[in-house]
Design a protein around this motif. Structure first.
Motif, PDB file in Angstrom:
ATOM      1  N   ARG A  90       0.831  -1.208   0.000  1.00  7.74           N
ATOM      2  CA  ARG A  90       0.000   0.000   0.000  1.00  7.74           C
ATOM      3  C   ARG A  90       0.863   1.254   0.000  1.00  7.74           C
ATOM      4  N   VAL A  91       1.983   1.222   0.712  1.00  5.55           N
ATOM      5  CA  VAL A  91       2.898   2.364   0.692  1.00  5.55           C
ATOM      6  C   VAL A  91       3.414   2.598  -0.718  1.00  5.55           C
ATOM      7  N   LEU A  92       3.799   1.533  -1.405  1.00 13.04           N
ATOM      8  CA  LEU A  92       4.302   1.674  -2.763  1.00 13.04           C
ATOM      9  C   LEU A  92       3.201   2.131  -3.709  1.00 13.04           C
ATOM     10  N   ARG A 113       5.857  -3.983 -21.669  1.00 12.08           N
ATOM     11  CA  ARG A 113       4.978  -3.652 -20.539  1.00 12.08           C
ATOM     12  C   ARG A 113       5.843  -3.114 -19.413  1.00 12.08           C
ATOM     13  N   PRO A 114       5.311  -2.186 -18.610  1.00 17.37           N
ATOM     14  CA  PRO A 114       6.103  -1.693 -17.473  1.00 17.37           C
ATOM     15  C   PRO A 114       6.557  -2.852 -16.603  1.00 17.37           C
ATOM     16  N   PRO A 115       7.763  -2.779 -16.078  1.00 17.52           N
ATOM     17  CA  PRO A 115       8.286  -3.878 -15.254  1.00 17.52           C
ATOM     18  C   PRO A 115       7.375  -4.258 -14.097  1.00 17.52           C
ATOM     19  N   GLY A 116       6.729  -3.271 -13.479  1.00 17.23           N
ATOM     20  CA  GLY A 116       5.836  -3.585 -12.362  1.00 17.23           C
ATOM     21  C   GLY A 116       4.659  -4.442 -12.783  1.00 17.23           C
ATOM     22  N   ILE A 117       4.125  -4.192 -13.978  1.00 11.35           N
ATOM     23  CA  ILE A 117       3.007  -4.997 -14.479  1.00 11.35           C
ATOM     24  C   ILE A 117       3.469  -6.420 -14.740  1.00 11.35           C
ATOM     25  N   GLN A 118       4.700  -6.589 -15.186  1.00 12.84           N
ATOM     26  CA  GLN A 118       5.221  -7.936 -15.417  1.00 12.84           C
ATOM     27  C   GLN A 118       5.335  -8.722 -14.109  1.00 12.84           C
ATOM     28  N   VAL A 119       5.717  -8.030 -13.039  1.00 11.53           N
ATOM     29  CA  VAL A 119       5.766  -8.686 -11.727  1.00 11.53           C
ATOM     30  C   VAL A 119       4.384  -9.195 -11.343  1.00 11.53           C
ATOM     31  N   ARG A 172      -2.182  -0.968  -8.313  1.00  7.98           N
ATOM     32  CA  ARG A 172      -1.727   0.418  -8.340  1.00  7.98           C
ATOM     33  C   ARG A 172      -0.213   0.491  -8.234  1.00  7.98           C
ATOM     34  N   ALA A 173       0.381  -0.309  -7.352  1.00 11.25           N
ATOM     35  CA  ALA A 173       1.835  -0.296  -7.219  1.00 11.25           C
ATOM     36  C   ALA A 173       2.499  -0.781  -8.500  1.00 11.25           C
ATOM     37  N   GLY A 174       1.896  -1.781  -9.162  1.00  8.46           N
ATOM     38  CA  GLY A 174       2.448  -2.274 -10.422  1.00  8.46           C
ATOM     39  C   GLY A 174       2.470  -1.212 -11.498  1.00  8.46           C
ATOM     40  N   GLU A 175       1.439  -0.393 -11.554  1.00  9.49           N
ATOM     41  CA  GLU A 175       1.385   0.684 -12.537  1.00  9.49           C
ATOM     42  C   GLU A 175       2.457   1.739 -12.288  1.00  9.49           C
ATOM     43  N   ARG A 176       2.790   1.948 -11.024  1.00  8.81           N
ATOM     44  CA  ARG A 176       3.743   3.000 -10.688  1.00  8.81           C
ATOM     45  C   ARG A 176       5.189   2.528 -10.772  1.00  8.81           C
ATOM     46  N   ALA A 177       5.394   1.205 -10.801  1.00  9.87           N
ATOM     47  CA  ALA A 177       6.753   0.667 -10.884  1.00  9.87           C
ATOM     48  C   ALA A 177       7.181   0.636 -12.346  1.00  9.87           C
ATOM     49  N   THR A 178       7.699   1.751 -12.826  1.00 11.52           N
ATOM     50  CA  THR A 178       8.036   1.861 -14.251  1.00 11.52           C
ATOM     51  C   THR A 178       9.494   1.544 -14.546  1.00 11.52           C
ATOM     52  N   GLY A 179      10.299   1.348 -13.518  1.00 18.07           N
ATOM     53  CA  GLY A 179      11.702   1.026 -13.728  1.00 18.07           C
ATOM     54  C   GLY A 179      12.077  -0.304 -13.118  1.00 18.07           C
ATOM     55  N   GLN A 180      13.243  -0.811 -13.478  1.00 19.25           N
ATOM     56  CA  GLN A 180      13.685  -2.113 -12.999  1.00 19.25           C
ATOM     57  C   GLN A 180      13.894  -2.159 -11.474  1.00 19.25           C
ATOM     58  N   PRO A 181      14.581  -1.190 -10.865  1.00 16.52           N
ATOM     59  CA  PRO A 181      14.747  -1.246  -9.410  1.00 16.52           C
ATOM     60  C   PRO A 181      13.412  -1.201  -8.674  1.00 16.52           C
ATOM     61  N   GLN A 182      12.486  -0.415  -9.228  1.00 21.05           N
ATOM     62  CA  GLN A 182      11.170  -0.322  -8.606  1.00 21.05           C
ATOM     63  C   GLN A 182      10.433  -1.654  -8.673  1.00 21.05           C
ATOM     64  N   ALA A 183      10.547  -2.324  -9.808  1.00 24.18           N
ATOM     65  CA  ALA A 183       9.896  -3.619  -9.953  1.00 24.18           C
ATOM     66  C   ALA A 183      10.480  -4.644  -8.990  1.00 24.18           C
ATOM     67  N   ARG A 184      11.791  -4.587  -8.787  1.00 22.28           N
ATOM     68  CA  ARG A 184      12.413  -5.520  -7.837  1.00 22.28           C
ATOM     69  C   ARG A 184      11.901  -5.264  -6.418  1.00 22.28           C
ATOM     70  N   GLU A 185      11.783  -3.991  -6.072  1.00 25.87           N
ATOM     71  CA  GLU A 185      11.274  -3.673  -4.739  1.00 25.87           C
ATOM     72  C   GLU A 185       9.829  -4.126  -4.587  1.00 25.87           C
ATOM     73  N   LEU A 186       9.037  -3.947  -5.635  1.00 24.08           N
ATOM     74  CA  LEU A 186       7.650  -4.403  -5.604  1.00 24.08           C
ATOM     75  C   LEU A 186       7.594  -5.917  -5.426  1.00 24.08           C
ATOM     76  N   ARG A 223      11.095 -15.830  -7.755  1.00 24.73           N
ATOM     77  CA  ARG A 223      10.144 -16.212  -8.798  1.00 24.73           C
ATOM     78  C   ARG A 223       9.468 -15.009  -9.443  1.00 24.73           C
ATOM     79  N   LEU A 224       9.402 -13.918  -8.680  1.00 30.85           N
ATOM     80  CA  LEU A 224       8.780 -12.707  -9.220  1.00 30.85           C
ATOM     81  C   LEU A 224       9.800 -11.796  -9.893  1.00 30.85           C
ATOM     82  N   GLY A 225      11.032 -12.258  -9.965  1.00 27.60           N
ATOM     83  CA  GLY A 225      12.045 -11.494 -10.670  1.00 27.60           C
ATOM     84  C   GLY A 225      12.753 -10.465  -9.838  1.00 27.60           C
ATOM     85  N   GLY A 226      12.604 -10.534  -8.534  1.00 31.20           N
ATOM     86  CA  GLY A 226      13.232  -9.549  -7.668  1.00 31.20           C
ATOM     87  C   GLY A 226      14.483 -10.078  -7.010  1.00 31.20           C
ATOM     88  N   ASP A 227      14.965  -9.322  -6.037  1.00 33.47           N
ATOM     89  CA  ASP A 227      16.168  -9.679  -5.307  1.00 33.47           C
ATOM     90  C   ASP A 227      15.848  -9.584  -3.828  1.00 33.47           C
TER      91      ASP A 227
END
Length: 421
Positions: A90-92, A113-119, A172-186, A223-227
């Motif tokens: 929710r914070v993200l 597709r934005p990286p967050g949507i892929q997650v 909502r967080a997926g839409e806002r995660a437009t970069g790779q580091p953001q997607a990893r955090e998501l 599995r979600l592509g993060g670290d």
């Protein structure tokens, strides 16, 4: 006629004097010719920390003086997550990230597709697998499946996955995660949300250590592509300090010595009575029989338990306590202990002894330490319940009986019914 008041748990001299003054005033107003006595037992039979509390961690010198233990912060964060598994997501979703260029490091398919949507798409696929991502019959099985079954989280895991994947916060967080580091955090935040939801669903049935919990987050994050090696910086920055402020664990760690000391009279008196109640019952017997009857016994809380035990044990021996014409329990746990099999004087399922006196049990529905007597002794004409409504919340209502005119009115009625003169 004589009244004898027996106070409850945690009461010491000063508090006893206050309570007894209220009881005496209320009874004297309705029974001007009666003697009103008290049986103060708190100082003599109440609990104390005989070793000064040295058994309590932190009561003496701090185990680790200096900076707070980092484990406390981690524990607090997970306490917050168990209460609200989606709080980090929710914070993200609401705060997002500072806009910046994607780093183009091959995470998913940038530009399509934005990286967050892929997650989120990966999370959806995991949620659609039979039995969730831990199904040993799927390529994604193996360690995750064994971990889920070994920790008791397997049953609630599919629902945790589905709820997280379908949440508006994740979208909502997926839409806002437009970069790779953001997607990893998501990815990390989503993995922690799923794990927290599964843990919350399992509740006390979970057999999961912190190491196992962290490994579950790591497997899901991967599995979600993060670290999973680095916690989500954005959510952690917002919620880490909040968790230390609003969750109970850090407070309990810091306040445990004072909480233990403060709780010792109330909780300790109950435990001491359960272990060495005969001493108090003998003292009560002496005080009751010190003056001629008829006597009306009024027991508050633990005082009521001790009186029920005393009268039942004596009646069962064929030696009823002389002069007792009426028992009044107020805010008492005696009926509940009877059901549990923890009442010394009466075994579960057995009736009150023949020589047991009339028993008026007074309760307040908001008093969590008061219980009903007549339903557990059905058909016994000696037992009756009476409800008092102080309109106070717990715990104030546990001591609010003594200013209620309705209490003394009902005692007066019970005295008449018992034909005590």
């Amino acid at each position: 006629m004589r009244f004898l008041f027996v106070h409850g748990t945690g009461v010491r001299r000063e508090r006893h004097e206050t309570l007894f003054a209220l009881v005496k005033a209320g009874l004297t107003a309705r029974f001007p010719g009666a003697a009103v006595d008290s049986c103060f037992w708190g100082d003599r039979f109440g609990a104390t920390l005989s070793a000064g509390g040295r058994s309590v961690p932190g009561m003496g010198a701090p185990e680790h003086p200096g900076a707070p233990d980092p484990a406390d912060a981690e524990t607090a964060e997970w306490a917050l997550l168990l209460t609200d598994p989606l709080c980090e997501v929710r914070v993200l979703a609401e705060a997002g990230w500072d806009d910046g260029p994607a780093d183009g490091d091959g995470f998913g398919m940038p530009g399509v597709r934005p990286p967050g949507i892929q997650v989120l798409q990966l999370l959806d696929r995991l949620a659609e697998l039979p039995g969730g991502a831990g199904d040993p019959g799927t390529p994604e099985g193996g360690e995750l499946a064994a971990l889920l079954h070994g920790t008791g989280l397997a049953a609630g895991f599919p629902a945790a996955l589905e709820a997280t994947a379908a949440s508006a916060e994740a979208a909502r967080a997926g839409e806002r995660a437009t970069g790779q580091p953001q997607a990893r955090e998501l990815a990390t935040a989503l993995a922690r949300a799923v794990t927290a939801a599964a843990l919350a669903s399992a509740g006390a049935e979970a057999d999961c250590t912190g190491v196992e919990r962290d490994r579950l987050v790591e497997l899901l994050t991967t599995r979600l592509g993060g670290d999973a090696r680095v916690p989500g910086a954005r959510a952690a920055a917002v919620l880490g300090r909040l968790a230390m402020r609003v969750t109970t664990q850090p407070l309990l760690n810091a306040w445990r010595p004072s909480l233990t000391a403060d709780a010792t009279p109330a909780l300790g008196d109950i435990l001491r009575y359960q272990a060495r109640g005969a001493e108090l019952r003998e003292f009560l017997h002496e005080r009751i029989t010190a003056e001629p009857g008829p006597t009306v016994l009024i027991g508050h809380s633990l005082g009521g338990i001790a009186l029920v035990d005393l009268l039942a044990l004596a009646a069962a021996r064929g030696e009823p306590v002389p002069g007792v014409g009426l028992l009044v329990t107020v805010g008492s746990q005696a009926p509940f202990l009877y059901e549990l099999g923890a009442l010394t004087g009466i075994s579960p399922g057995t009736k009150l002894p023949y020589a047991f006196p009339h028993w008026l049990n007074v309760y307040d529905r908001h008093d969590l330490l008061s219980y009903l007597a007549s339903p557990v002794f059905p058909g016994d004409p000696r037992v009756s319940d009476h409800r008092i409504a102080s309109r106070q919340p717990f715990p104030a209502c546990h001591s609010a009986y003594w200013k209620q005119a309705a209490l003394y009115e009902r005692i007066e009625q019970a005295v008449a019914e018992a034909e005590i003169g």
